[in-house]
Scaffold this motif. Structure first.
Motif, PDB file in Angstrom:
ATOM      1  N   LEU A 139     -42.986  20.671  35.444  1.00  0.00           N
ATOM      2  CA  LEU A 139     -44.323  20.456  34.765  1.00  0.00           C
ATOM      3  C   LEU A 139     -44.588  21.866  34.187  1.00  0.00           C
ATOM      4  CD1 LEU A 139     -46.442  18.840  37.818  1.00  0.00           C
ATOM      5  CD2 LEU A 139     -45.422  17.791  35.740  1.00  0.00           C
ATOM      6  N   THR A 140     -45.404  21.693  33.223  1.00  0.00           N
ATOM      7  CA  THR A 140     -45.866  22.943  32.370  1.00  0.00           C
ATOM      8  C   THR A 140     -46.982  23.633  33.240  1.00  0.00           C
ATOM      9  OG1 THR A 140     -47.349  21.773  31.113  1.00  0.00           O
ATOM     10  CG2 THR A 140     -45.137  22.044  30.261  1.00  0.00           C
ATOM     11  N   ALA A 141     -47.388  24.730  32.989  1.00  0.00           N
ATOM     12  CA  ALA A 141     -48.621  25.286  33.749  1.00  0.00           C
ATOM     13  C   ALA A 141     -49.759  24.520  33.255  1.00  0.00           C
ATOM     14  CB  ALA A 141     -48.917  26.817  33.247  1.00  0.00           C
ATOM     15  N   GLU A 142     -49.842  24.050  32.154  1.00  0.00           N
ATOM     16  CA  GLU A 142     -51.261  23.160  31.948  1.00  0.00           C
ATOM     17  C   GLU A 142     -51.224  22.042  32.715  1.00  0.00           C
ATOM     18  OE1 GLU A 142     -53.507  21.717  27.871  1.00  0.00           O
ATOM     19  OE2 GLU A 142     -51.535  21.784  27.733  1.00  0.00           O
ATOM     20  N   GLN A 143     -50.082  21.276  32.640  1.00  0.00           N
ATOM     21  CA  GLN A 143     -49.876  19.936  33.651  1.00  0.00           C
ATOM     22  C   GLN A 143     -50.396  20.283  34.882  1.00  0.00           C
ATOM     23  OE1 GLN A 143     -45.779  19.092  32.362  1.00  0.00           O
ATOM     24  NE2 GLN A 143     -46.392  17.211  31.344  1.00  0.00           N
ATOM     25  N   ARG A 144     -49.844  21.231  35.483  1.00  0.00           N
ATOM     26  CA  ARG A 144     -50.034  21.418  36.719  1.00  0.00           C
ATOM     27  C   ARG A 144     -51.380  21.947  37.069  1.00  0.00           C
ATOM     28  NH1 ARG A 144     -45.356  24.722  36.546  1.00  0.00           N
ATOM     29  NH2 ARG A 144     -46.457  26.804  36.334  1.00  0.00           N
ATOM     30  N   ASP A 145     -52.318  22.680  36.106  1.00  0.00           N
ATOM     31  CA  ASP A 145     -53.639  22.999  36.100  1.00  0.00           C
ATOM     32  C   ASP A 145     -54.366  21.679  35.905  1.00  0.00           C
ATOM     33  OD1 ASP A 145     -55.775  24.459  36.161  1.00  0.00           O
ATOM     34  OD2 ASP A 145     -56.173  24.799  34.135  1.00  0.00           O
ATOM     35  N   LEU A 146     -54.071  20.789  35.198  1.00  0.00           N
ATOM     36  CA  LEU A 146     -54.976  19.637  34.838  1.00  0.00           C
ATOM     37  C   LEU A 146     -54.782  18.489  36.114  1.00  0.00           C
ATOM     38  CD1 LEU A 146     -53.947  18.756  31.105  1.00  0.00           C
ATOM     39  CD2 LEU A 146     -56.203  19.106  32.233  1.00  0.00           C
ATOM     40  N   LEU A 147     -53.565  18.575  36.751  1.00  0.00           N
ATOM     41  CA  LEU A 147     -53.661  17.862  37.977  1.00  0.00           C
ATOM     42  C   LEU A 147     -54.360  18.088  39.051  1.00  0.00           C
ATOM     43  CD1 LEU A 147     -49.697  16.989  37.965  1.00  0.00           C
ATOM     44  CD2 LEU A 147     -51.325  15.544  37.444  1.00  0.00           C
ATOM     45  N   ARG A 148     -54.392  19.585  39.279  1.00  0.00           N
ATOM     46  CA  ARG A 148     -55.116  20.204  40.197  1.00  0.00           C
ATOM     47  C   ARG A 148     -56.812  19.832  39.799  1.00  0.00           C
ATOM     48  NH1 ARG A 148     -51.719  24.784  40.506  1.00  0.00           N
ATOM     49  NH2 ARG A 148     -52.445  25.583  38.630  1.00  0.00           N
ATOM     50  N   MET A 149     -57.181  19.731  38.723  1.00  0.00           N
ATOM     51  CA  MET A 149     -58.385  19.391  38.400  1.00  0.00           C
ATOM     52  C   MET A 149     -58.737  17.947  38.752  1.00  0.00           C
ATOM     53  SD  MET A 149     -59.255  21.632  34.812  1.00  0.00           S
ATOM     54  CE  MET A 149     -60.797  21.634  34.911  1.00  0.00           C
ATOM     55  N   LEU A 150     -57.847  17.149  38.499  1.00  0.00           N
ATOM     56  CA  LEU A 150     -58.095  15.717  38.677  1.00  0.00           C
ATOM     57  C   LEU A 150     -58.191  15.613  40.247  1.00  0.00           C
ATOM     58  CD1 LEU A 150     -55.435  14.090  36.325  1.00  0.00           C
ATOM     59  CD2 LEU A 150     -58.087  14.110  36.211  1.00  0.00           C
ATOM     60  N   ALA A 151     -57.373  16.142  40.982  1.00  0.00           N
ATOM     61  CA  ALA A 151     -57.420  16.218  42.589  1.00  0.00           C
ATOM     62  C   ALA A 151     -58.850  16.635  42.866  1.00  0.00           C
ATOM     63  CB  ALA A 151     -56.334  17.006  43.120  1.00  0.00           C
TER      64      ALA A 151
END
Length: 498
Positions: A139-151
């Motif tokens: 996962l890219t850093a942006e993908q990880r960040d977006l998944l955290r925000m969705l959680a």
């Protein structure tokens, strides 16, 4: 597979999970949408919103998986609950914890897992938002960040429902008490003060009589400025209220005035009222909220007032915007790849790239210049959007002059959301007349050598993600420009202006 540990706070964690009353409930669009977004962000075929019970992991929302639950001791998600931190497994066969896991060595042969904790406001991890693939991946850093925000959004949704349910239950109990004693009033005041949701209560004619601390924080008004003095019209967008009044007039066939009547119209007819609104804070900030309205009745059944419970949707809007931008970048990359895969001249391919920038990045117009090294001049080769001509004052821009020339000189990308205040914009009267707000430009580099510049103007603010998107186009275009020049001198397509 190593069985996940049981967290030390397990009894309290299970009690907290029970408070949300989410286990074994029907599927809901709000949560299905979140896992769909998670799948889109990570580009995985499987996404789940999972809650970890004493012996099982139950899926409130799922995409790409048929089962609704699995044993806890065979679950990746239970490891997230045990450690209380995100878990990312790029390749399950290379991880000793999971390489002999039945779903890894057998169907459905899971090779990648990423799970973000679903954490309650008081710190309990009750489940995960996770994405899964049949192939190893990163996962890219942006993908990880977006998944955290969705959680976080998933948990915010659950918390809003839990608090709303508690408040409505308490309100109902108080209304059915023999009478509001001072003790009961004190307890209600405590509930209103401690809630994370903005709670505003009015009299039957719309004068505010309760304005809790969360409402004060959200809107910037103190309770003393509002209670007994104003109606909710103080902080509602009047244009939205007028539009809603027209909708209700059409729905009920009678005139609904664009004032407090708009908020009570459905409630007076025994209907629910729950929707998105824009609130205006004291400082003028626009705050998107989800507002649920309800009626308060006295012991005789008469309307004693109205209550609104609102949750701030700013974080959700930010995630939605970032998801949209992320999707646009992916689509732009795909469109650019197709543009350079087509037959045609280099100029035709650059034109397709400019059109893709307009379509995917919502640009007012986009342009691409190539650099004539001998003359140190940028020559306009493609233009799409509001302007498609290739002549005019910017058809040839000397290196170091105008914003385009400075980007070529410095070989650095540039973004501004204040076009009207930018001294490097040569015609600010034009920018004001056309409503231009932002500019973004990117050098096309081959190694350290600049071979051209691409740029766009927009009528809205641009995020740094746009520069990343332009970098995708610039990298591809630079390769093709360099390849073209190595094989033959560049020249515009037949019949087109240079």
């Amino acid at each position: 597979m190593n069985a996940p540990e049981i967290p030390a706070n397990e009894p309290a964690r299970l009690l907290k999970l029970a408070e949300y009353a989410v286990l074994d409930t029907p599927r809901e669009m709000a949560f299905d949408s979140l896992v769909t977004l998670a799948s889109h962000v990570a580009q995985t075929p499987i996404a789940l919103m999972a809650f970890v019970d004493a012996r099982r992991v139950w899926f409130k929302a799922r995409l790409g998986l048929d089962v609704s639950e699995q044993p806890r001791d065979l679950s990746f998600c239970a490891h997230v609950v045990a450690t209380e931190v995100p878990l990312i497994v790029p390749d399950t066969l290379l991880d000793e914890r999971f390489r002999d896991h039945p779903p890894v060595v057998g169907p459905p042969r899971l090779r990648f897992y990423a799970g973000m904790p679903l954490r309650t406001p008081d710190g309990f991890v009750v489940g995960t938002l996770c994405v899964i693939d049949h192939q190893p991946r990163e996962l890219t850093a942006e993908q990880r960040d977006l998944l955290r925000m969705l959680a976080h959004l998933a948990m915010d949704e659950l918390e809003m429902r839990r608090q709303g349910h508690l408040l409505r239950t308490r309100q109902h109990a108080l209304q059915n008490d023999l009478r509001h004693t001072s003790d009961e009033a004190s307890r209600l005041s405590s509930i209103l003060s401690s809630a994370n949701l903005a709670i505003i209560e009015t009299t039957p004619d719309g004068v505010v009589r309760e304005f809790n601390p969360a409402a004060e924080r959200l809107l910037g008004y103190s309770a003393g400025e509002v209670v007994g003095r104003s109606s909710p019209m103080l902080f509602h967008d009047p244009d939205e209220v007028a539009a809603r009044a027209k909708e209700l007039t059409a729905e009920f066939g009678v005139p609904i005035a664009p004032n407090f009547e708009t908020f009570r119209a459905r409630l007076e007819r025994g209907l629910s009222d729950e929707r998105e609104w824009t609130w205006l804070s004291k400082s003028g900030r626009r705050v998107p909220v989800h507002l649920s309205l309800s009626v308060r009745r006295d012991l005789a059944g008469q309307i004693a007032g109205y209550m609104g419970i609102a949750s701030d949707q700013s974080a959700r809007r930010e995630v939605e915007q970032r998801l949209h931008q992320h999707s646009a970048v992916l689509q732009l990359g795909s469109d650019v790849a197709r543009a350079f895969a087509k037959n045609g001249s280099l100029q035709q391919r650059l034109q397709s790239c400019a059109e893709a920038m307009v379509a995917n990045l919502d640009a007012a117009f986009a342009r691409i210049w190539t650099l004539d090294e001998a003359q140190e001049v940028l020559e306009l080769q493609a233009s799409a959007g509001q302007y498609t001509h290739l002549d005019g004052p910017h058809a040839r821009a000397p290196v170091g002059k105008f914003k385009i020339g400075l980007i070529a000189k410095d070989r650095l990308p540039h973004l501004t959301n204040s076009v009207l205040d930018d001294p490097e914009v040569s015609d600010r009267a034009w920018a004001k007349r056309e409503g231009m707000v932002s500019f973004a430009g990117y050098p096309m580099l081959v190694g350290e050598k600049c071979v051209g510049v691409l740029a766009m103007f927009a009528r809205h603010a641009l995020s740094p993600t746009v520069l990343e998107a332009l970098g995708v186009v610039a990298a591809n275009a630079a390769v093709w420009i360099d390849r073209e020049r190595r094989t033959r001198p560049f020249s515009p397509g037949a019949g087109e202006s240079p």
